[in-house]
Scaffold this active site. Structure first.
Site, PDB file in Angstrom:
ATOM      1  N   HIS A 167      14.498  19.839  43.385  1.00 13.52           N
ATOM      2  CA  HIS A 167      15.068  18.493  43.480  1.00 13.52           C
ATOM      3  C   HIS A 167      15.829  18.303  44.785  1.00 13.52           C
ATOM      4  O   HIS A 167      16.672  19.124  45.169  1.00 13.52           O
ATOM      5  CB  HIS A 167      16.003  18.238  42.293  1.00 13.52           C
ATOM      6  CG  HIS A 167      16.455  16.811  42.203  1.00 13.52           C
ATOM      7  ND1 HIS A 167      15.712  15.842  41.576  1.00 13.52           N
ATOM      8  CD2 HIS A 167      17.566  16.184  42.680  1.00 13.52           C
ATOM      9  CE1 HIS A 167      16.349  14.686  41.642  1.00 13.52           C
ATOM     10  NE2 HIS A 167      17.475  14.874  42.321  1.00 13.52           N
ATOM     11  N   HIS A 225      26.493  15.539  39.489  1.00 11.29           N
ATOM     12  CA  HIS A 225      27.147  15.601  40.786  1.00 11.29           C
ATOM     13  C   HIS A 225      28.331  14.640  40.823  1.00 11.29           C
ATOM     14  O   HIS A 225      28.427  13.688  40.042  1.00 11.29           O
ATOM     15  CB  HIS A 225      26.154  15.277  41.913  1.00 11.29           C
ATOM     16  CG  HIS A 225      25.461  13.953  41.768  1.00 11.29           C
ATOM     17  ND1 HIS A 225      24.441  13.744  40.878  1.00 11.29           N
ATOM     18  CD2 HIS A 225      25.646  12.768  42.403  1.00 11.29           C
ATOM     19  CE1 HIS A 225      24.001  12.502  40.968  1.00 11.29           C
ATOM     20  NE2 HIS A 225      24.733  11.880  41.884  1.00 11.29           N
ATOM     21  N   ASP A 258      30.916   5.553  46.030  1.00 12.87           N
ATOM     22  CA  ASP A 258      30.612   4.893  44.767  1.00 12.87           C
ATOM     23  C   ASP A 258      29.112   4.606  44.760  1.00 12.87           C
ATOM     24  O   ASP A 258      28.565   4.119  45.765  1.00 12.87           O
ATOM     25  CB  ASP A 258      31.385   3.588  44.626  1.00 12.87           C
ATOM     26  CG  ASP A 258      32.805   3.805  44.127  1.00 12.87           C
ATOM     27  OD1 ASP A 258      33.235   4.974  44.066  1.00 12.87           O
ATOM     28  OD2 ASP A 258      33.479   2.816  43.813  1.00 12.87           O
ATOM     29  N   HIS A 294      28.744  12.428  37.434  1.00  8.71           N
ATOM     30  CA  HIS A 294      27.728  11.671  36.709  1.00  8.71           C
ATOM     31  C   HIS A 294      26.381  12.345  36.870  1.00  8.71           C
ATOM     32  O   HIS A 294      26.197  13.236  37.698  1.00  8.71           O
ATOM     33  CB  HIS A 294      27.679  10.214  37.160  1.00  8.71           C
ATOM     34  CG  HIS A 294      27.248  10.032  38.594  1.00  8.71           C
ATOM     35  ND1 HIS A 294      28.106  10.181  39.648  1.00  8.71           N
ATOM     36  CD2 HIS A 294      26.046   9.703  39.136  1.00  8.71           C
ATOM     37  CE1 HIS A 294      27.475   9.939  40.780  1.00  8.71           C
ATOM     38  NE2 HIS A 294      26.208   9.670  40.496  1.00  8.71           N
TER      39      HIS A 294
END
Length: 384
Positions: A262, A299, A305, A335
């Protein structure tokens, strides 16, 4: 856009007499950035550009802050926001900071009024709809999933817009550019970039409009709005050249970068400013290491944001998402995939998803609109 473009007719040299058939002058205008040190374009008008009959400020409040908004992951449904309005009133602002303002819009009351954002470059992502972007530089036809990038100060009008339309609007208070790491020292896109100059659609030529009737212009400058009455039609340009102009790019032209394991979100980047980046998530092959976990790892990017505007498809890391959903994940908290999504991604070879991501480098603030259309249970969705 650091690519030279020339349309129409003009003299061989700048700042020299250029006359009409009757012997009178065409009027030269320099449209410059960063004083006289940035990129610029030169336009030649039939009429004098500064000719204004009147100007007045309008009492319009564009953003209503939600002061009590939680600093937490938020999911809200823009399809539930009010629909309709003119080029300005249709904008339903949701998130903002000192570098940008984000909104959605479904335009229903477009007329002959012109519009100019004097302080922000605009990125209009066309989620649904087709039409034409008209500017002094020419016409850009657009359709579903086009980005329209409009430099600050550009007068424009949207014409022939389909009735069913939905836009995701990113107003950027710093210039919009292609990612620097994809360009060489001359500004040309490098071979490893996920798009090329051929993917960008520049304005098409339109004959100049020679009208002396009064024209209405709405000008947004920061959080203030002014109504100008112009003496002449602003699309009276007989020729122009330079490096500043609007352009279009379709999200389907983005060539995804894939790897054995990834890769982080910067591989999806399509635009940058000094205050944010814009990324595309598009259909792609998943990671091909035999033990790869295609879903993103958890992460916490403490300096950003993260905003995702969901366009179409099956989103591999989220549940309960609709087309037109927006999620905000502040840099204050970790998140990543919701329960079950990581396990479900293992062994999957590819995905079909389209989304636009905006990562800002300053915290975002929510408007009262978000309070009315958000999913209050989203923050608890990681409890299983």
């Amino acid at each position: 856009m650091p690519f030279y473009q020339q349309l129409g007719t003009m003299p061989q040299k700048k700042h020299v007499t250029y006359r009409k058939e009757d012997g009178s002058l065409y009027w030269e205008e320099l449209f410059s950035t960063q004083g006289f040190s940035g990129i610029y374009s030169t336009l030649y008008h039939i009429h004098q550009p500064p000719a204004v009959e009147s100007a007045k400020e309008l009492d319009i409040k564009l953003i209503e802050p939600w002061a009590e908004a939680p600093r937490a992951p938020v999911h809200f449904f823009t399809e539930r926001a009010p629909k309709g309005g003119d080029i300005l009133s249709a904008r339903q602002y949701t998130l903002y900071n000192s570098d940008c303002a984000l909104a959605t819009a479904s335009f229903s009351e477009l007329d002959d009024t012109f519009y100019r954002n004097a302080r922000a470059d605009e990125i209009l992502f066309v989620h649904h709809g087709s039409g034409e972007l008209h500017t002094p530089y020419g016409v850009i036809p657009f359709s579903d999933w086009d980005y329209l990038v409009i430099p600050r100060g550009t007068i424009y009008r949207i014409e022939n817009l389909s009735e069913d339309n939905q836009f995701f609007v990113i107003e950027c208070y710093a210039p919009v550019e292609t990612p620097k790491r994809y360009r060489n020292e001359f500004g040309q896109l490098l071979e490893h970039a996920p798009f090329s100059e051929r993917d960008f659609r520049r304005p098409q030529w339109r004959e100049p409009v020679d009208q002396t009737a009064s024209q209405r212009l709405l000008m947004k400058t920061g959080d203030r709005v002014f109504e100008y009455v112009l003496k002449n039609h602003p699309f009276d340009v007989v020729g122009w050249d330079g490096y500043v102009y609007p352009y279009a790019f379709n999200i389907k032209s983005f060539q995804p970068i894939v790897g054995q394991i990834h890769l982080p979100p910067p591989i999806h980047q399509v635009f940058q400013t000094s205050g944010l980046v814009v990324c595309n998530f598009v259909p792609r092959l998943f990671d091909f290491h035999p033990d790869a976990v295609p879903a993103p790892y958890y992460h916490q990017n403490i300096d950003s944001d993260e905003v995702l505007y969901y366009v179409d498809g099956d989103f591999m890391s989220r549940k309960g998402i609709e087309s037109g959903s927006i999620t905000l994940h502040p840099g204050d908290v970790p998140h990543g995939p919701q329960p079950g999504k990581t396990e479900a991604s293992i062994g999957v070879k590819d995905c079909y998803e389209y989304a636009v991501m905006v990562d800002t480098f300053k915290p975002l603030h929510s408007t009262r609109l978000v309070e009315r259309i958000w999913d209050e249970n989203y923050i608890r969705s990681w409890l299983g």
